[in-house]
Design an enzyme around this catalytic site. Structure first.
Site, PDB file in Angstrom:
ATOM      1  N   CYS A 138      -1.846  -2.782 -10.085  1.00  0.00           N
ATOM      2  CA  CYS A 138      -2.663  -3.838  -9.834  1.00  0.00           C
ATOM      3  C   CYS A 138      -1.951  -5.128  -8.945  1.00  0.00           C
ATOM      4  O   CYS A 138      -0.958  -5.617  -8.925  1.00  0.00           O
ATOM      5  CB  CYS A 138      -3.080  -4.492 -11.179  1.00  0.00           C
ATOM      6  SG  CYS A 138      -4.290  -5.566 -11.056  1.00  0.00           S
ATOM      7  N   HIS A 209      -2.740   5.372  -6.900  1.00  0.00           N
ATOM      8  CA  HIS A 209      -3.933   4.883  -6.238  1.00  0.00           C
ATOM      9  C   HIS A 209      -3.680   4.826  -4.745  1.00  0.00           C
ATOM     10  O   HIS A 209      -2.678   4.409  -4.215  1.00  0.00           O
ATOM     11  CB  HIS A 209      -3.980   3.448  -6.661  1.00  0.00           C
ATOM     12  CG  HIS A 209      -5.318   2.639  -6.048  1.00  0.00           C
ATOM     13  ND1 HIS A 209      -5.926   1.673  -6.595  1.00  0.00           N
ATOM     14  CD2 HIS A 209      -6.045   2.970  -4.971  1.00  0.00           C
ATOM     15  CE1 HIS A 209      -6.759   1.093  -6.267  1.00  0.00           C
ATOM     16  NE2 HIS A 209      -6.959   2.109  -4.882  1.00  0.00           N
TER      17      HIS A 209
END
Length: 426
Positions: A138, A209
């Site tokens: 994140c 990701h």
């Protein structure tokens, strides 16, 4: 392609990520009703929203008899800090799990920058989930400012110590897997070195990701490093999931083949319509009204926070649909059902509004006062300090479904309560 080595064993209460299309961890969009919807439409596994370690440490664990859910609660920190806690102060729900409908497919994601705090937090939720995932991807300031999330990409030794401690003290204790979610680094060499280091910690899975730390969601995912990452994981016996711009199950399955990944994770597409987990050959994406009605049923069934439900319905409704403009005016569940023309849900909505204290005519201060005065008469509190003894007894009495090391999650299709038997019931 790198030669495959022996796979890292999957603990008996864990789950293999290989062959899975899963729901990504998302703040607000990863709460219980959203996870149940994803499972209903065929998600093989679901990640809960990132929960910071300190938020879970010290919570009380209780069963809500009305909803058959496990709630992790604590007194509001602002009231504790101000010394304003009274007999009628209501505890806040930090996390909610439905054992019979999701525990055997639920991965708990933790936000942490401390091995010790990570273990303390995971120890609370470990009996109720099938895996613990560490957020190392994140990029948002609320996460990185505390050394968590993508900040851990710049501290690989710390990240590895967190994972190793979780594997040893949580994975072995509850016999569940530990995994990590990362982003790609600037160069392929840097990413490869990081992945190799992470795979030595004993993790069973790694999600990448396909964006760098500085990239945002409006920028297209970049997959040029993906095959290398998948091959590196495979050589270490670790499952590799890909994430970033995956739009539906059919595309996910194609990308898995194209890039050699073991599975795929969907985020924004699932937030807009969870039926993207259903293959085109099985009716594909459902109409938005069908999805919204089902979502409301799940949300009311688990007494989801009104604000979260309103936010998710806004995500599920297409922007140009009639009634979208009126959505912002909805004050509670009943009002929302009226706006959306779901009269068959209004009676249930009124009952849930009464429980949650969400009256259409109350001012915010009145709602707050009424919420503080209500008590959950049908919940059973379990002090966290007694949890391990309770878990041991319950595992013996009710039996916990076990997975062997070769277990692989299967597409669920239409979800039934007896399909996902509870691992633990309080």
């Amino acid at each position: 392609m790198a030669a495959a080595s022996s796979r890292v064993p999957i603990p008996k209460n864990g789950v293999d990520y290989r062959g899975c299309v899963v729901l990504a961890p998302m703040v607000r969009s990863g709460e219980l009703p959203s996870r149940l919807m994803a499972l209903r439409y065929g998600a093989d596994l679901v990640w809960g929203p990132e929960t910071v370690d300190r938020a879970m440490i010290g919570t009380n664990v209780r069963k809500n008899e009305r909803t058959s859910t496990i709630e992790f609660t604590r007194l509001p920190s602002n009231k504790v800090k101000d010394g304003a806690v009274g007999e009628d102060t209501k505890e806040s729900v930090i996390y909610r799990i439905h054992p019979s409908r999701e525990s055997s497919r639920l991965i708990y994601q933790i936000g942490t920058a401390s091995p010790d705090l990570a273990v303390k937090a995971a120890d609370v939720v470990g009996p109720y989930v099938s895996g613990i995932d560490v957020n190392a991807g994140c990029p948002k300031p609320f996460s990185t400012s505390g050394g968590m999330g993508a900040a851990l990409l710049s501290a690989p030794d710390l990240l590895c110590s967190i994972l190793s401690k979780l594997v040893k003290e949580i994975g072995e204790k509850y016999e569940i897997g530990v995994s990590v979610k990362i982003r790609i680094l600037k160069t392929e060499e840097e990413t490869k070195a990081l992945v190799e280091q992470l795979c030595k910690t004993g993790i069973t899975g790694l999600t990448v990701h396909c964006r760098t730390r500085n990239m945002r969601k409006h920028e297209r995912a970049v997959r040029h490093q993906l095959r290398m990452i998948a091959d590196t994981c495979r050589a270490a016996g670790v499952a590799c999931l890909m994430n970033g711009d995956v739009q539906n199950r059919d595309e996910a399955e194609k990308l898995i083949v194209d890039y050699g990944a073991d599975g795929a994770m969907m985020a924004e597409a699932a937030e807009k319509n969870p039926s993207v987990f259903r293959a085109a050959s099985e009716s594909g994406v459902a109409p938005w009204r069908t999805v919204v009605r089902e979502y409301l049923g799940d949300a009311m069934g688990v007494e989801n926070k009104w604000g979260n439900t309103k936010f998710l319905v806004d995500q599920l409704m297409p922007g140009k649909e009639q009634g979208k403009r009126n959505l912002s005016q909805a004050k509670n569940y009943e009002h929302l059902c009226e706006i959306l023309d779901f009269p068959e849900l209004c009676e249930k909505a009124r009952a849930v509004d009464q429980i949650l204290g969400t009256s259409r005519n109350e001012t915010r201060s009145e709602q707050k006062a009424n919420n503080d005065s209500r008590k959950h008469q049908e919940t059973i509190a379990i002090p966290t300090k007694d949890l391990n003894k309770h878990v041991k007894r319950q595992r013996t009495e009710v039996g916990v479904p076990e997975h062997n090391g070769d277990h692989q999650a299967q597409p669920l299709g239409e979800l039934h309560n007896d399909t996902l038997a509870p691992r633990l019931q309080v």
